[in-house]
Design an enzyme around this catalytic site. Structure first.
Site, mmCIF file in Angstrom:
data_model
loop_
_atom_site.group_PDB
_atom_site.id
_atom_site.type_symbol
_atom_site.label_atom_id
_atom_site.label_comp_id
_atom_site.label_asym_id
_atom_site.label_seq_id
_atom_site.Cartn_x
_atom_site.Cartn_y
_atom_site.Cartn_z
ATOM 1 N N VAL A 46 -45.295 -2.242 -13.356
ATOM 2 C CA VAL A 46 -46.138 -3.450 -12.964
ATOM 3 C C VAL A 46 -46.874 -3.069 -11.806
ATOM 4 C CG1 VAL A 46 -44.906 -5.434 -13.911
ATOM 5 C CG2 VAL A 46 -44.291 -4.728 -11.693
ATOM 6 N N GLY A 51 -55.526 2.922 -13.230
ATOM 7 C CA GLY A 51 -55.883 2.994 -14.660
ATOM 8 C C GLY A 51 -55.165 4.101 -15.428
ATOM 9 N N PHE A 118 -61.287 9.402 -12.014
ATOM 10 C CA PHE A 118 -60.043 9.513 -11.317
ATOM 11 C C PHE A 118 -60.042 10.987 -10.805
ATOM 12 C CE2 PHE A 118 -56.030 7.059 -11.069
ATOM 13 C CZ PHE A 118 -56.663 5.947 -10.853
ATOM 14 N N GLN A 232 -45.275 15.166 -6.626
ATOM 15 C CA GLN A 232 -46.498 14.937 -6.368
ATOM 16 C C GLN A 232 -46.615 14.036 -5.006
ATOM 17 O OE1 GLN A 232 -49.595 12.130 -8.799
ATOM 18 N NE2 GLN A 232 -50.158 14.493 -9.040
ATOM 19 N N LEU A 244 -49.118 1.958 -1.877
ATOM 20 C CA LEU A 244 -50.308 2.753 -2.592
ATOM 21 C C LEU A 244 -51.622 2.288 -2.422
ATOM 22 C CD1 LEU A 244 -50.980 5.592 -4.357
ATOM 23 C CD2 LEU A 244 -51.106 3.748 -6.395
ATOM 24 N N GLU A 247 -56.015 5.590 -6.110
ATOM 25 C CA GLU A 247 -57.185 6.506 -6.217
ATOM 26 C C GLU A 247 -58.487 5.982 -6.515
ATOM 27 O OE1 GLU A 247 -55.638 10.443 -7.641
ATOM 28 O OE2 GLU A 247 -57.169 10.795 -8.909
ATOM 29 N N ARG A 278 -54.770 15.624 -6.862
ATOM 30 C CA ARG A 278 -54.190 15.119 -5.777
ATOM 31 C C ARG A 278 -53.431 16.286 -4.875
ATOM 32 N NH1 ARG A 278 -51.463 10.128 -9.194
ATOM 33 N NH2 ARG A 278 -53.242 8.843 -8.943
ATOM 34 N N HIS A 347 -45.062 10.610 -4.446
ATOM 35 C CA HIS A 347 -45.667 9.455 -5.597
ATOM 36 C C HIS A 347 -45.219 9.770 -6.857
ATOM 37 C CE1 HIS A 347 -48.603 6.610 -7.127
ATOM 38 N NE2 HIS A 347 -48.934 7.875 -8.018
ATOM 39 N N ARG A 382 -49.877 16.468 -11.804
ATOM 40 C CA ARG A 382 -50.403 15.401 -12.623
ATOM 41 C C ARG A 382 -51.698 14.885 -12.210
ATOM 42 N NH1 ARG A 382 -50.361 9.647 -12.678
ATOM 43 N NH2 ARG A 382 -49.185 9.430 -11.090
HETATM 44 C C1 FAD Z 1 -47.972 2.388 -6.521
HETATM 45 C C2 FAD Z 1 -48.001 3.204 -7.941
HETATM 46 C C3 FAD Z 1 -49.140 2.816 -8.457
HETATM 47 C C4 FAD Z 1 -49.258 3.638 -9.737
HETATM 48 N N1 FAD Z 1 -50.795 3.649 -10.303
HETATM 49 C C5 FAD Z 1 -50.872 4.486 -11.652
HETATM 50 C C6 FAD Z 1 -52.088 4.325 -12.264
HETATM 51 O O1 FAD Z 1 -52.843 3.633 -11.995
HETATM 52 N N2 FAD Z 1 -52.216 5.013 -13.314
HETATM 53 C C7 FAD Z 1 -51.217 6.014 -13.933
HETATM 54 O O2 FAD Z 1 -51.131 6.543 -15.073
HETATM 55 N N3 FAD Z 1 -49.948 5.971 -12.914
HETATM 56 C C8 FAD Z 1 -49.848 5.201 -12.027
HETATM 57 N N4 FAD Z 1 -48.675 5.384 -11.321
HETATM 58 C C9 FAD Z 1 -47.349 6.034 -11.837
HETATM 59 C C10 FAD Z 1 -46.765 5.108 -13.007
HETATM 60 O O3 FAD Z 1 -47.096 3.754 -12.585
HETATM 61 C C11 FAD Z 1 -45.435 5.745 -13.444
HETATM 62 O O4 FAD Z 1 -45.111 6.824 -13.350
HETATM 63 C C12 FAD Z 1 -44.769 4.909 -14.629
HETATM 64 O O5 FAD Z 1 -45.382 3.146 -14.478
HETATM 65 C C13 FAD Z 1 -43.576 4.998 -14.799
HETATM 66 O O6 FAD Z 1 -43.035 4.308 -16.037
HETATM 67 P P1 FAD Z 1 -41.698 4.294 -16.910
HETATM 68 O O7 FAD Z 1 -41.674 3.287 -17.768
HETATM 69 O O8 FAD Z 1 -41.356 5.797 -17.097
HETATM 70 O O9 FAD Z 1 -40.576 3.940 -15.686
HETATM 71 P P2 FAD Z 1 -40.530 2.489 -14.726
HETATM 72 O O10 FAD Z 1 -41.658 1.665 -15.002
HETATM 73 O O11 FAD Z 1 -40.263 3.084 -13.334
HETATM 74 O O12 FAD Z 1 -39.324 2.057 -15.231
HETATM 75 C C14 FAD Z 1 -37.941 2.090 -15.200
HETATM 76 C C15 FAD Z 1 -36.928 1.229 -15.872
HETATM 77 O O13 FAD Z 1 -35.810 2.024 -15.805
HETATM 78 C C16 FAD Z 1 -34.850 0.868 -15.398
HETATM 79 N N5 FAD Z 1 -33.797 1.590 -15.117
HETATM 80 C C17 FAD Z 1 -33.779 2.491 -14.090
HETATM 81 N N6 FAD Z 1 -32.595 2.983 -13.820
HETATM 82 C C18 FAD Z 1 -31.679 2.088 -14.665
HETATM 83 C C19 FAD Z 1 -30.244 2.034 -14.887
HETATM 84 N N7 FAD Z 1 -29.233 3.096 -14.256
HETATM 85 N N8 FAD Z 1 -29.845 0.909 -15.673
HETATM 86 C C20 FAD Z 1 -30.653 0.232 -16.237
HETATM 87 N N9 FAD Z 1 -31.995 0.288 -16.188
HETATM 88 C C21 FAD Z 1 -32.386 1.399 -15.497
HETATM 89 C C22 FAD Z 1 -35.676 0.246 -14.440
HETATM 90 O O14 FAD Z 1 -35.076 -1.270 -14.218
HETATM 91 C C23 FAD Z 1 -36.791 0.104 -15.352
HETATM 92 O O15 FAD Z 1 -36.904 -1.102 -16.199
HETATM 93 C C24 FAD Z 1 -48.412 4.605 -10.003
HETATM 94 C C25 FAD Z 1 -47.263 4.761 -9.210
HETATM 95 C C26 FAD Z 1 -46.991 4.111 -8.167
HETATM 96 C C27 FAD Z 1 -45.777 4.255 -7.436
#
Ligand code: FAD
Length: 569
Positions: A46, A51, A118, A232, A244, A247, A278, A347, A382
């Site tokens: 969230v 983007g 970006f 990164q 954050l 970008e 980056r 990051h 990345r």
């Molecule tokens: C501030 C910020 C802004 C960003 N903005 C962008 C952007 O604009 N564009 C872009 O491409 N990328 C962006 N990124 C990177 C991107 O947001 C993340 O890489 C991506 O959202 C990761 O998603 P995910 O589904 O892999 O994991 P997450 O969204 O991190 O979800 C992990 C899930 O695993 C669960 N979990 C973890 N361990 C356990 C456990 N032991 N037991 C049960 N559940 C567990 C958590 O509760 C969660 O539900 C940003 C990153 C940051 C930090």
């Protein structure tokens, strides 16, 4: 022990996990479980701001090949190029699917989906929803998932271990934080979508929950971890909190300025300036700060300025409203009137659980997707907006693969041995003393200091070796961490202890890989080996768990279209 079972189990409800769940639910009648250690919608995704990359405007000059080339060049040629092509081809469809499911993409005046610049992309390719893209993507997927009754949600359930026997998936052990219940969760297939581990750093953009549990569990269970030395650093972490500043602020035209009032990126990346990749922008900022051209910050957090003032109030309010709010609430700075203090912040992990192009791990029936996985899309660095996109693409792919897999499985695999479950319960609830010799939060602080100082934007062999020694010493003190709370319900003390142990194991993998990689490539910049070395190091690192530390091996990079060339911007 209480046992629950489903056809497919998804750990993680960020973008990757939710996208996998939607794919399974809309294409099959499988019984699916999705787990999160926090409320499903509180997953880190969230927070994504700026983007999601996709080639949407071929008539204006963009192309799939250009998106692929930008990604490969951005990766410093460590990305697998077959993976990159599959990614760019899948993305436009994902953007339209989200559109059909109701996401409010930001629009151009003519009504078409808008896109912004970006870093490292040669075309305005980031599709966005103001500067809250991740939130809207999560909301859209979550709402879509609610249509399907065969999906069981496990909120605030912490998975402690993946149980593999004979290399095959047998189940998960789960601690329900809300009731204290400890249970076995069985399934025919497992998708790990547990996100990254940046919380091993002190100055980071990441949510408190990003503690790499899934990677650490997979590693302990015997699955290899790939390319973890490539971390990164995002160039614009807000000083001093690390929050954050997307970008997109530079994509929309923001400048980086040193204490001489200069736009210093013209020295380092004359053609792309502030929207260079980056790794390059972060190194440029640290170089400016080390040369005395930064501003003095608290606790050594010296910084440069991100100046948005010339964009004007209307554009800042329309395109970057959350950035303005963050700067005002946390730093009492209004970016319409004043520059924002920023410096590189940990990051993203380019590495993760080793998978093939379908997201399959070496264990039959187990897939990984999103930031927890390393399908080898990002290589050594990345590009911004390619991560949320990766979550969508490999959420879809792993969901579809799991459906195909379970169609061939008549029944659940045999359960794990009862003795293993008892051992795991004892490992979680009886291992830590109430009055330990070491304070777990002191251990975490020390780990974060080591990572911030010695495993940062620039690295050297001796510093890395010292970091490795110190991390290994910290690992020795884990069993002596005191956990005063002896209960099982919402025991955040115990939860923190388990997370810290996971972070320490992963920190060791990062540093072990970084010490031996005697070259500079993407996010891994060695002062003592400043050049990229394609002769010896154009290869992926695989780390295998052993009780005495990671055992490293290497596998080739898949080069299908572009041979490595000098990387200049
Ligand atoms: C501030 C910020 C802004 C960003 N903005 C962008 C952007 O604009 N564009 C872009 O491409 N990328 C962006 N990124 C990177 C991107 O947001 C993340 O890489 C991506 O959202 C990761 O998603 P995910 O589904 O892999 O994991 P997450 O969204 O991190 O979800 C992990 C899930 O695993 C669960 N979990 C973890 N361990 C356990 C456990 N032991 N037991 C049960 N559940 C567990 C958590 O509760 C969660 O539900 C940003 C990153 C940051 C930090």
């Amino acid at each position: 022990m209480l046992t629950k079972s489903h056809d497919i189990v998804i750990v993680g409800s960020g973008l990757a996990g939710l996208r996998a769940a939607v794919e399974i639910a809309r294409s099959s009648d499988a019984d699916v479980a999705i787990l999160s250690k926090v409320q499903l919608m509180r997953s880190h995704s969230v927070c994504a701001e700026g983007g999601t990359a996709a080639m949407m405007q071929p008539e204006e000059g963009d192309s799939l090949e250009l998106h692929a080339w930008d990604t490969v060049r951005g990766s410093d040629f460590l990305a697998d190029q077959d993976v990159v092509m599959r990614f760019v081809e899948a993305m436009p469809k994902e953007i339209l699917l989200l559109e059909h499911w109701g996401i409010p993409w930001s629009r151009r005046p003519d009504g078409r989906i808008n896109q912004r610049a970006f870093g490292g992309h040669t075309f305005d390719r980031a599709v966005f929803a103001a500067d809250k893209t991740g939130f809207f993507e999560m909301q859209t997927l979550y709402d879509t998932l609610l249509k399907y009754a065969r999906v069981t949600h496990y909120n605030e359930c912490y998975v402690t271990s993946i149980l593999l026997e004979d290399g095959e998936f047998r189940g998960l052990t789960v601690w329900d934080l809300t009731t204290g219940e400890f249970f076995l969760l069985r399934g025919k297939a497992l998708i790990l979508a547990t996100g990254g581990a940046c919380r091993m750093y002190g100055f980071t953009t990441y949510s408190l929950t990003a503690t790499g549990d899934g990677l650490a569990m997979a590693y302990r269970a015997g699955l290899p971890i790939k390319d973890l030395e490539f971390v990164q650093f995002h160039p614009t972490g807000l000083v001093p909190s690390g929050i954050l500043i997307t970008e997109a602020s530079r994509g929309e035209g923001g400048y980086l300025i040193n204490n001489q009032g200069e736009r210093f990126m013209s020295e380092y990346a004359p053609s792309k300036l502030e929207v260079a990749p980056r790794d390059i922008v972060s190194r440029s900022e640290i170089t400016e700060i080390e040369a005395g051209r930064g501003f003095q910050g608290p606790d050594g957090l010296d910084y440069v300025h991100l100046d948005l003032r010339h964009l004007g109030a209307a554009k800042i309010n329309e395109r970057l409203p959350m950035i303005r709010e963050v700067a005002m609430r946390f730093n009492f700075i209004d970016p319409i009137l004043e520059p924002i203090p920023v410096r590189p912040a940990a990051h993203y992990f380019m590495g993760g659980i080793h998978t093939d192009i379908d997201g399959a791990t070496p264990a039959p029936g187990v897939w990984a997707a999103g930031e927890a996985a390393c399908v080898s899309l990002h290589g050594a660095n990345r590009l911004g907006s390619n991560s949320t996109a990766e979550c969508l693409v490999w959420g879809q792919i792993t969901g579809a693969e799991a459906v195909k897999f379970i169609a061939k499985q008549k029944s659940l695999p045999p359960p794990p041995l009862e003795s293993r479950l008892k051992e795991e319960e004892a490992r979680i609830f009886s291992r830590f003393p109430a009055q330990g010799e070491t304070n777990l939060f002191a251990i975490r602080r020390e780990l974060q200091q080591i990572m911030d100082r010695q495993v940062a934007v620039f690295r050297t062999g001796p510093e890395l070796q010292e970091a490795l020694d110190r991390i290994q010493a910290l690992k020795q003190s884990v069993s002596q961490m005191g956990v005063a709370d002896r209960g099982r319900v919402y025991n955040t003390n115990l939860l923190a202890a388990l997370e810290i142990e996971n972070l320490l194991n992963l920190a060791e993998v990062i540093v072990a890989g970084a010490v031996v990689r005697t070259e500079s490539r993407g996010g891994h910049a060695r002062r003592d080996f400043p050049q990229r070395d394609d002769v010896n190091w154009l290869k992926h690192t695989l780390a295998h768990y052993t009780p005495s530390g990671p055992r490293l091996e290497y596998i080739p990079v898949k080069i299908t279209l572009w041979k490595p060339v000098e990387r200049k911007y």
